[in-house]
Design a protein around this motif. Structure first.
Motif, PDB file in Angstrom:
ATOM      1  N   ALA A 139       0.837  -1.215   0.000  1.00 32.14           N
ATOM      2  CA  ALA A 139       0.000   0.000   0.000  1.00 32.14           C
ATOM      3  C   ALA A 139       0.863   1.253   0.000  1.00 32.14           C
ATOM      4  O   ALA A 139       1.833   1.353   0.752  1.00 32.14           O
ATOM      5  CB  ALA A 139      -0.909  -0.006   1.219  1.00 32.14           C
ATOM      6  N   ASP A 140       0.509   2.216  -0.866  1.00 35.70           N
ATOM      7  CA  ASP A 140       1.196   3.502  -0.883  1.00 35.70           C
ATOM      8  C   ASP A 140       0.476   4.518  -0.018  1.00 35.70           C
ATOM      9  O   ASP A 140       1.081   5.415   0.528  1.00 35.70           O
ATOM     10  CB  ASP A 140       1.266   4.042  -2.322  1.00 35.70           C
ATOM     11  CG  ASP A 140       2.048   3.112  -3.223  1.00 35.70           C
ATOM     12  OD1 ASP A 140       3.206   2.814  -2.886  1.00 35.70           O
ATOM     13  OD2 ASP A 140       1.479   2.655  -4.241  1.00 35.70           O
ATOM     14  N   GLU A 141      -0.852   4.414   0.024  1.00 36.73           N
ATOM     15  CA  GLU A 141      -1.587   5.365   0.861  1.00 36.73           C
ATOM     16  C   GLU A 141      -2.831   4.723   1.458  1.00 36.73           C
ATOM     17  O   GLU A 141      -3.335   3.711   0.949  1.00 36.73           O
ATOM     18  CB  GLU A 141      -1.944   6.651   0.097  1.00 36.73           C
ATOM     19  CG  GLU A 141      -2.938   6.484  -1.003  1.00 36.73           C
ATOM     20  CD  GLU A 141      -3.562   7.820  -1.450  1.00 36.73           C
ATOM     21  OE1 GLU A 141      -3.085   8.900  -1.084  1.00 36.73           O
ATOM     22  OE2 GLU A 141      -4.557   7.753  -2.181  1.00 36.73           O
ATOM     23  N   ILE A 142      -3.291   5.333   2.554  1.00 39.10           N
ATOM     24  CA  ILE A 142      -4.507   4.880   3.234  1.00 39.10           C
ATOM     25  C   ILE A 142      -5.468   6.050   3.294  1.00 39.10           C
ATOM     26  O   ILE A 142      -5.075   7.167   3.650  1.00 39.10           O
ATOM     27  CB  ILE A 142      -4.193   4.421   4.674  1.00 39.10           C
ATOM     28  CG1 ILE A 142      -3.241   3.228   4.662  1.00 39.10           C
ATOM     29  CG2 ILE A 142      -5.487   4.075   5.428  1.00 39.10           C
ATOM     30  CD1 ILE A 142      -2.726   2.854   6.037  1.00 39.10           C
ATOM     31  N   ARG A 143      -6.712   5.780   2.913  1.00 39.94           N
ATOM     32  CA  ARG A 143      -7.777   6.777   3.105  1.00 39.94           C
ATOM     33  C   ARG A 143      -8.774   6.165   4.069  1.00 39.94           C
ATOM     34  O   ARG A 143      -9.336   5.106   3.786  1.00 39.94           O
ATOM     35  CB  ARG A 143      -8.460   7.106   1.776  1.00 39.94           C
ATOM     36  CG  ARG A 143      -7.603   7.972   0.877  1.00 39.94           C
ATOM     37  CD  ARG A 143      -8.308   8.108  -0.453  1.00 39.94           C
ATOM     38  NE  ARG A 143      -7.596   8.949  -1.362  1.00 39.94           N
ATOM     39  CZ  ARG A 143      -7.968  10.190  -1.691  1.00 39.94           C
ATOM     40  NH1 ARG A 143      -9.068  10.720  -1.178  1.00 39.94           N
ATOM     41  NH2 ARG A 143      -7.270  10.895  -2.554  1.00 39.94           N
ATOM     42  N   TYR A 144      -8.940   6.827   5.162  1.00 39.15           N
ATOM     43  CA  TYR A 144      -9.706   6.277   6.279  1.00 39.15           C
ATOM     44  C   TYR A 144     -10.860   7.232   6.549  1.00 39.15           C
ATOM     45  O   TYR A 144     -10.650   8.343   7.018  1.00 39.15           O
ATOM     46  CB  TYR A 144      -8.751   6.205   7.476  1.00 39.15           C
ATOM     47  CG  TYR A 144      -9.166   5.351   8.645  1.00 39.15           C
ATOM     48  CD1 TYR A 144     -10.427   5.446   9.218  1.00 39.15           C
ATOM     49  CD2 TYR A 144      -8.257   4.472   9.229  1.00 39.15           C
ATOM     50  CE1 TYR A 144     -10.770   4.661  10.304  1.00 39.15           C
ATOM     51  CE2 TYR A 144      -8.589   3.684  10.318  1.00 39.15           C
ATOM     52  CZ  TYR A 144      -9.850   3.790  10.857  1.00 39.15           C
ATOM     53  OH  TYR A 144     -10.182   3.011  11.936  1.00 39.15           O
ATOM     54  N   SER A 145     -12.061   6.820   6.246  1.00 38.93           N
ATOM     55  CA  SER A 145     -13.224   7.682   6.471  1.00 38.93           C
ATOM     56  C   SER A 145     -13.869   7.271   7.793  1.00 38.93           C
ATOM     57  O   SER A 145     -14.436   6.181   7.902  1.00 38.93           O
ATOM     58  CB  SER A 145     -14.242   7.518   5.338  1.00 38.93           C
ATOM     59  OG  SER A 145     -13.628   7.805   4.095  1.00 38.93           O
ATOM     60  N   ILE A 146     -13.771   8.139   8.783  1.00 40.17           N
ATOM     61  CA  ILE A 146     -14.303   7.821  10.112  1.00 40.17           C
ATOM     62  C   ILE A 146     -15.727   8.341  10.239  1.00 40.17           C
ATOM     63  O   ILE A 146     -15.986   9.531  10.028  1.00 40.17           O
ATOM     64  CB  ILE A 146     -13.447   8.461  11.214  1.00 40.17           C
ATOM     65  CG1 ILE A 146     -12.010   7.963  11.122  1.00 40.17           C
ATOM     66  CG2 ILE A 146     -14.021   8.141  12.594  1.00 40.17           C
ATOM     67  CD1 ILE A 146     -11.098   8.596  12.137  1.00 40.17           C
ATOM     68  N   LEU A 147     -16.621   7.437  10.582  1.00 37.38           N
ATOM     69  CA  LEU A 147     -18.021   7.836  10.745  1.00 37.38           C
ATOM     70  C   LEU A 147     -18.300   8.164  12.205  1.00 37.38           C
ATOM     71  O   LEU A 147     -17.665   7.597  13.103  1.00 37.38           O
ATOM     72  CB  LEU A 147     -18.942   6.719  10.268  1.00 37.38           C
ATOM     73  CG  LEU A 147     -18.784   6.389   8.786  1.00 37.38           C
ATOM     74  CD1 LEU A 147     -19.761   5.313   8.369  1.00 37.38           C
ATOM     75  CD2 LEU A 147     -19.003   7.616   7.933  1.00 37.38           C
ATOM     76  N   PRO A 148     -19.259   9.059  12.446  1.00 37.66           N
ATOM     77  CA  PRO A 148     -19.517   9.475  13.829  1.00 37.66           C
ATOM     78  C   PRO A 148     -20.339   8.441  14.592  1.00 37.66           C
ATOM     79  O   PRO A 148     -21.512   8.674  14.913  1.00 37.66           O
ATOM     80  CB  PRO A 148     -20.270  10.801  13.638  1.00 37.66           C
ATOM     81  CG  PRO A 148     -20.948  10.652  12.326  1.00 37.66           C
ATOM     82  CD  PRO A 148     -20.069   9.810  11.467  1.00 37.66           C
ATOM     83  N   ILE A 149     -19.702   7.313  14.863  1.00 38.58           N
ATOM     84  CA  ILE A 149     -20.395   6.257  15.609  1.00 38.58           C
ATOM     85  C   ILE A 149     -19.360   5.311  16.236  1.00 38.58           C
ATOM     86  O   ILE A 149     -18.261   5.136  15.681  1.00 38.58           O
ATOM     87  CB  ILE A 149     -21.374   5.470  14.685  1.00 38.58           C
ATOM     88  CG1 ILE A 149     -22.281   4.561  15.507  1.00 38.58           C
ATOM     89  CG2 ILE A 149     -20.625   4.678  13.619  1.00 38.58           C
ATOM     90  CD1 ILE A 149     -23.497   4.058  14.742  1.00 38.58           C
ATOM     91  N   LEU A 150     -19.728   4.735  17.378  1.00 37.23           N
ATOM     92  CA  LEU A 150     -18.936   3.671  18.018  1.00 37.23           C
ATOM     93  C   LEU A 150     -19.780   2.413  17.968  1.00 37.23           C
ATOM     94  O   LEU A 150     -20.973   2.459  18.267  1.00 37.23           O
ATOM     95  CB  LEU A 150     -18.652   4.029  19.480  1.00 37.23           C
ATOM     96  CG  LEU A 150     -17.832   5.307  19.710  1.00 37.23           C
ATOM     97  CD1 LEU A 150     -18.015   5.819  21.130  1.00 37.23           C
ATOM     98  CD2 LEU A 150     -16.358   5.037  19.439  1.00 37.23           C
ATOM     99  N   ILE A 151     -19.193   1.274  17.587  1.00 38.22           N
ATOM    100  CA  ILE A 151     -20.012   0.047  17.525  1.00 38.22           C
ATOM    101  C   ILE A 151     -19.498  -1.048  18.470  1.00 38.22           C
ATOM    102  O   ILE A 151     -20.073  -2.122  18.548  1.00 38.22           O
ATOM    103  CB  ILE A 151     -20.191  -0.488  16.083  1.00 38.22           C
ATOM    104  CG1 ILE A 151     -18.867  -0.893  15.446  1.00 38.22           C
ATOM    105  CG2 ILE A 151     -20.914   0.536  15.219  1.00 38.22           C
ATOM    106  CD1 ILE A 151     -19.050  -1.632  14.100  1.00 38.22           C
TER     107      ILE A 151
END
Ligand SMILES: NC(=O)c1ccc[n+]([C@@H]2O[C@H](COP(=O)([O-])OP(=O)(O)OC[C@H]3O[C@@H](n4cnc5c(N)ncnc54)[C@H](OP(=O)(O)O)[C@@H]3O)[C@@H](O)[C@H]2O)c1
Length: 189
Positions: A139-151
């Protein structure tokens, strides 16, 4: 194409506590009801233009099966007409010409077959495949989309990482939906 100019991006959406799905694979929590007044809005034209920059997708078989379930529920196929490579040792249904199955050595596949053909290669999950890409230095890059929730529990973004992986933060964006997108370059050893 010169393979040194290809880029392998690992992208997924996750809960704030780092899970990409519940233990049983459900992703019902992806729809959240937050609103962050200072955030950007994602408009359809922007998304369409952005998706055009992706040249192919790579995913694990369980992610593929989730995508097929979404499609069966009338939610569409998220990967357009882009070549979509599904990693599996099983004989799964091939629902469109753009889907190809692959089994075996991931390093040889990504570096030997995909990088010479595609510039922007998106690994779109799940945790097993993203963990493997990071472990194997693909992997060259990581895109991490964090949602406003805890599960609380679930399938982790990166499965079985066996060492630290240093990252360089290259972009942060907050959206009106309460989602925060973090973009990191994977630093070399
Ligand atoms: N939140 C998000 O953005 C997001 C994104 C993607 C997925 N998800 C969720 O994540 C879950 C799936 O993640 P997961 O970690 O359980 O599974 P996964 O990474 O999607 O798939 C893992 C499977 O892929 C196959 N595979 C992996 N590497 C291979 C290789 N080199 N050669 C051949 N086959 C290989 C194996 O299955 P076989 O038995 O077929 O060989 C393996 O069990 C689903 O619930 C999905 O909805 C969430």
């Amino acid at each position: 194409m010169d393979s040194t100019h290809s880029c392998v991006t690992v992208h997924m959406a996750a809960s704030l506590d780092g899970f990409i799905a519940r233990k049983d694979g459900r992703v019902d929590w992806l729809e959240t009801a937050d609103e962050y007044a200072g955030g950007d809005t994602l408009d359809a034209a922007y998304i369409e233009a952005f998706l055009k920059t992706i040249d192919c997708y790579v995913m694990g078989s369980r992610t593929y099966q989730t995508a097929l379930n979404f499609e069966a529920q009338g939610l569409g196929w998220a990967y357009g007409d882009k070549p979509t490579f599904v990693l599996t040792s099983r004989d799964l249904p091939r629902t469109r010409d753009t889907v190809e199955f692959h089994c075996g050595d991931l390093v040889q596949f990504v570096n030997g077959q995909l990088r010479p053909r595609f510039h922007s290669i998106w690994v779109v999950g799940g945790g097993v495949v993203s963990g493997a890409c990071l472990r194997l230095g693909l992997a060259d890059e990581i895109r991490y989309s964090i949602l406003p929730i805890l599960i609380g529990d679930g399938i982790a973004f990166f499965y079985q990482l066996d060492r630290d992986i240093a990252l360089h933060l290259t972009e942060v964006k907050a959206y009106r939906s309460g989602m925060v997108e973090l973009r990191y370059a994977v630093r070399g050893p």
